[in-house]
Scaffold this active site. Structure first.
Site, PDB file in Angstrom:
ATOM      1  N   GLU A 130     -12.047  36.660  16.525  1.00  0.00           N
ATOM      2  CA  GLU A 130     -11.808  35.311  16.002  1.00  0.00           C
ATOM      3  C   GLU A 130     -10.334  34.975  15.908  1.00  0.00           C
ATOM      4  OE1 GLU A 130     -12.856  32.647  12.026  1.00  0.00           O
ATOM      5  OE2 GLU A 130     -13.338  34.781  12.080  1.00  0.00           O
ATOM      6  N   ASP A 131      -9.514  35.955  15.492  1.00  0.00           N
ATOM      7  CA  ASP A 131      -8.117  35.661  15.153  1.00  0.00           C
ATOM      8  C   ASP A 131      -7.084  36.287  16.082  1.00  0.00           C
ATOM      9  OD1 ASP A 131      -8.915  34.176  12.911  1.00  0.00           O
ATOM     10  OD2 ASP A 131      -9.118  35.987  11.712  1.00  0.00           O
TER      11      ASP A 131
ATOM     12  N   ASP B 108     -27.410  40.170 -24.838  1.00  0.00           N
ATOM     13  CA  ASP B 108     -26.986  41.261 -23.965  1.00  0.00           C
ATOM     14  C   ASP B 108     -25.495  41.167 -23.616  1.00  0.00           C
ATOM     15  OD1 ASP B 108     -27.334  39.001 -22.461  1.00  0.00           O
ATOM     16  OD2 ASP B 108     -28.251  40.008 -20.751  1.00  0.00           O
TER      17      ASP B 108
ATOM     18  N   HIS C 247     -13.635  43.362  12.329  1.00  0.00           N
ATOM     19  CA  HIS C 247     -14.550  42.220  12.229  1.00  0.00           C
ATOM     20  C   HIS C 247     -13.941  40.878  12.619  1.00  0.00           C
ATOM     21  CE1 HIS C 247     -12.614  41.634   8.252  1.00  0.00           C
ATOM     22  NE2 HIS C 247     -12.999  40.381   8.378  1.00  0.00           N
TER      23      HIS C 247
END
Length: 714
Positions: free
Chosen positions: A75-76, A258, A71
């Protein structure tokens, strides 16, 4: 650090061919990330491995998990989209590009970044929902390593998560990831509250877990005795959930009933209700804490039965009862439909209901160009919807808490909303402003002659309804400005010999001189009618190419004195004072029958002033914005008039004055009286009159009183 083999263990059900895709993606990512490390000091590859592992736990398909491993390579790393496409094909590349487009916005301003990020998310989701699954997994792991960033960055990422990503996960029904995102962000956004809640919970954890284990054992035995298959889990309420409930409801920690919870998972809906009966037979329960979300699912399609039982010494435990399928949907939401090799097609109606919100967000994206306005609308729509109401046919409609019958009308259809006259709620007539409650059956009565007014904005709660109301009102205002602007053009055209309608060359010239975007005659008329464009002396000079400076300027009073028009179109007739493009000035309250002038007010059309108005008599108004107007014969009141009466200070005089006014059938809206040491009094009256003639008769009647010194119309 998680290993690739750990991911393979989670997906041992994949055939060898699809495992090959993941192995290839792992090798590709390892080579691309080689030599890079994260702020934590770990190899950069640890991050995509964690993202892929989470997607594997959600039992996502091989393409999604492969895209999770890859992913961030665009970008990197130096890897290009073309190289990725060549290695993995269109589908994987498409998902990676979708995640990359969202990530690249992080350097923008906070407001723009938030708005543009969510725009990108929405567009990516409409294209392929798996993009947001990868992005949520990416954000979850980044939060787990947030401690290695500086404090400002920690707060920025955590706040963005609480504002956008956690509510987004909730909207998609992904309860598990939503809860983790909230808890991980909480300590960075509000560390003081985080540690305060933690200090309240920590001393109770050991005893609470003991109570839960004991109750779970008893409950499991009861289910076994009654031949109901059941898996029972227990949990303590998460810190952010406790904080949010205390803050939103204004309650103390002791009132969070709760805090302890058991979850009973069985095989069928029928067994859910049988299990509920057994539990209520063996433990006292709190009736006001019972919710059947199986019969009436939440807007994000969450289904479960919630009941709160009392155990031991007044300890409360929330019990959630659901089927295995309901549990999977509650944990993973719409992502459950992407489960690998899920047999049969996904439930179309359910998925359509979940994605209805997404379609509304796409409409918001198209309607709002300003990041600020879009972000405001977005946040209001990301808030969880809390009520479900029914149509007469039994269809469930989800609305936010606080929504009115008018909001319901617009939710059904825009045309129904625009012509809504009244509502029938549970078979009883009710106004459109009525706030709805869960379970209400609502019917909207429409009338073709009913249209929105500005008051409707006070009755509408949802953005969708308010947006449609504003759009309609703006369309009407534009139409009124168009009509008024056409009249103004005709007046100027007759004076200066311009063509009607204006020629293309004239429109171009006006656009150049004024810097307005004018492409058509309609554009020009709307600008004129709204008062944004006026024919100033300078503009007229440039347009006519002749000097008008030689003429001696007329005084404003002389220019505005009523005169018969040379042609029927030389002035604008006031036939309705409540038109959006025409309004009566509040400084002088002009009345039908008295001399008036019009003044072009930027963005508001024409404001009608009386010639007696101080703004006119003192020559304060800009002469370039003055237009000639007159009263149309058919204009109707009532009108407001203020009288200032100077009198002798005598007992009973005010009663005589009000009697004189009543004789002429006028109502008094306001009375103010002051007395002075010299024996004089000043009475100020605000009256409702039919026209100027009616007012003059009242003035004459008051003047007949011998104690009255003067009567002045202000």
């Amino acid at each position: 650090m998680i290993r690739f083999d750990d991911i393979l263990d989670k997906i041992d059900y994949f055939p060898e061919k699809e495992l090959a895709l993941l192995k290839k993606a792992y090798v590709f990512a390892a080579q691309a990330d080689q030599g890079q490390t994260r702020r934590s000091g770990e190899p950069y590859l640890s991050h995509p491995l964690e993202v892929a592992a989470f997607l594997a736990e959600m039992r996502m398909d091989p393409v999604t998990i492969a895209a999770g491993l890859l992913h961030d390579v665009l970008e990197d790393t130096p890897v290009t989209a073309a190289e990725l496409h060549q290695a993995f094909g269109k589908e994987v590349t498409h998902l990676v590009e979708g995640v990359t487009k969202i990530s690249r916005l992080q350097e923008a301003s906070p407001e723009t970044r938030h708005a543009e990020s969510i725009r990108k998310i929405i567009l990516a989701m409409t294209d392929d929902l798996r993009v947001i699954f990868i992005k949520l997994a990416d954000r979850l792991h980044n939060l787990k390593t947030l401690k290695y960033l500086d404090e400002a960055k920690q707060r920025q990422v955590a706040q963005e998560t609480l504002d956008i990503y956690a509510p987004l996960a909730n909207r998609l029904g992904m309860g598990r990831i939503k809860a983790e995102l909230e808890d991980l962000s909480f300590r960075y956004v509000d560390p003081e509250s985080y540690f305060k809640i933690a200090s309240l919970v920590e001393p109770l954890k050991k005893e609470a877990e003991k109570t839960l284990k004991k109750t779970k054992k008893i409950m499991a035995s009861l289910m076994k005795d009654n031949q109901i298959p059941a898996e029972i889990q227990y949990r303590l309420k998460r810190l952010y959930s406790i904080y949010n409930k205390m803050k939103s409801r204004g309650i103390s920690f002791e009132e969070v009933y709760d805090f302890m919870a058991l979850r009973l998972i069985t095989d069928t809906t029928s067994n859910c209700y049988q299990a509920l009966g057994i539990i209520h037979e063996n433990w006292p329960h709190m009736p006001h804490r019972f919710h059947d979300f199986i019969a009436m699912p939440k807007p994000n399609l969450y289904q479960s039965i919630h009941t709160t039982i009392i155990v031991g010494k007044k300890k409360t435990i929330e019990v959630q009862i659901r089927t295995r399928k309901m549990h999977e949907l509650a944990e993973n939401g719409i992502a459950a439909h992407w489960k690998y090799k899920d047999p049969g097609p996904p439930p179309d109606r359910g998925e359509n209901l979940r994605l209805h919100w997404l379609r509304e967000m796409v409409d918001l994206y198209q309607d709002h160009k300003s990041p600020k306005h879009f972000l405001y609308s977005l946040k209001s729509n990301l808030l969880p919807e809390d009520i479900t109401v029914l149509t007469p046919k039994g269809e469930r409609i989800s609305l936010p808490l606080g929504a009115s019958a008018l909001d319901f009308a617009f939710k059904i259809h825009t045309e129904i909303g625009l012509h809504a006259a009244e509502a029938r709620i549970n078979s009883r007539r009710a106004p459109l402003k009525t706030i709805l409650k869960s379970g209400d059956m609502v019917e909207i009565i429409t009338k073709p002659d009913i249209y929105p007014s500005r008051e409707w904005l006070n009755m509408a709660f949802t953005h969708a309804a308010r947006h449609q109301i504003k759009r309609w009102l703006n369309q009407q205002k534009r139409q009124q400005n168009l009509i008024l602007g056409r009249q103004l053009w005709q007046i100027e055209a007759q004076r200066h010999g311009w063509p009607t309608p204006p020629s293309a060359s004239l429109l171009k010239l006006i656009a150049q001189l004024t810097n307005f975007r004018i492409k058509t005659a309609e554009d020009l008329f709307v600008l004129l009618g709204s008062g944004k464009l006026v024919f100033s002396s300078r503009l007229l000079h440039r347009l006519s190419q002749e000097s008008r400076q030689k003429d001696k300027k007329k005084s404003i009073i002389k220019k505005m004195m009523p005169r018969l028009p040379r042609r029927p179109t030389s002035e604008i007739q006031i036939s309705r004072a409540d038109r959006p493009s025409l309004r009566l000035a509040k400084c002088c309250h002009p009345i039908k029958g008295e001399p008036i002038i019009g003044y072009l007010t930027s963005g508001h059309g024409i404001t009608i002033h009386a010639l007696r108005c101080p703004l006119v008599t003192r020559e304060i108004l800009n002469p370039d914005r003055i237009v000639e107007v007159s009263w149309a014969p058919n204009v109707r009141g009532p009108f407001t008039a203020r009288l200032q009466i100077t009198t002798e200070d005598k007992p009973g005089l005010l009663a005589q004055i009000t009697t004189a006014i009543a004789q002429h059938k006028s109502d008094i809206k306001q009375v103010k009286a002051s007395t002075f040491p010299d024996g004089k009094a000043l009475i100020s009256l605000l009256l409702i009159v039919k026209d100027y003639n009616h007012l003059q008769k009242i003035q004459q009647e008051i003047n007949k009183l011998k104690e009255v010194i003067s009567v002045i119309h202000r």
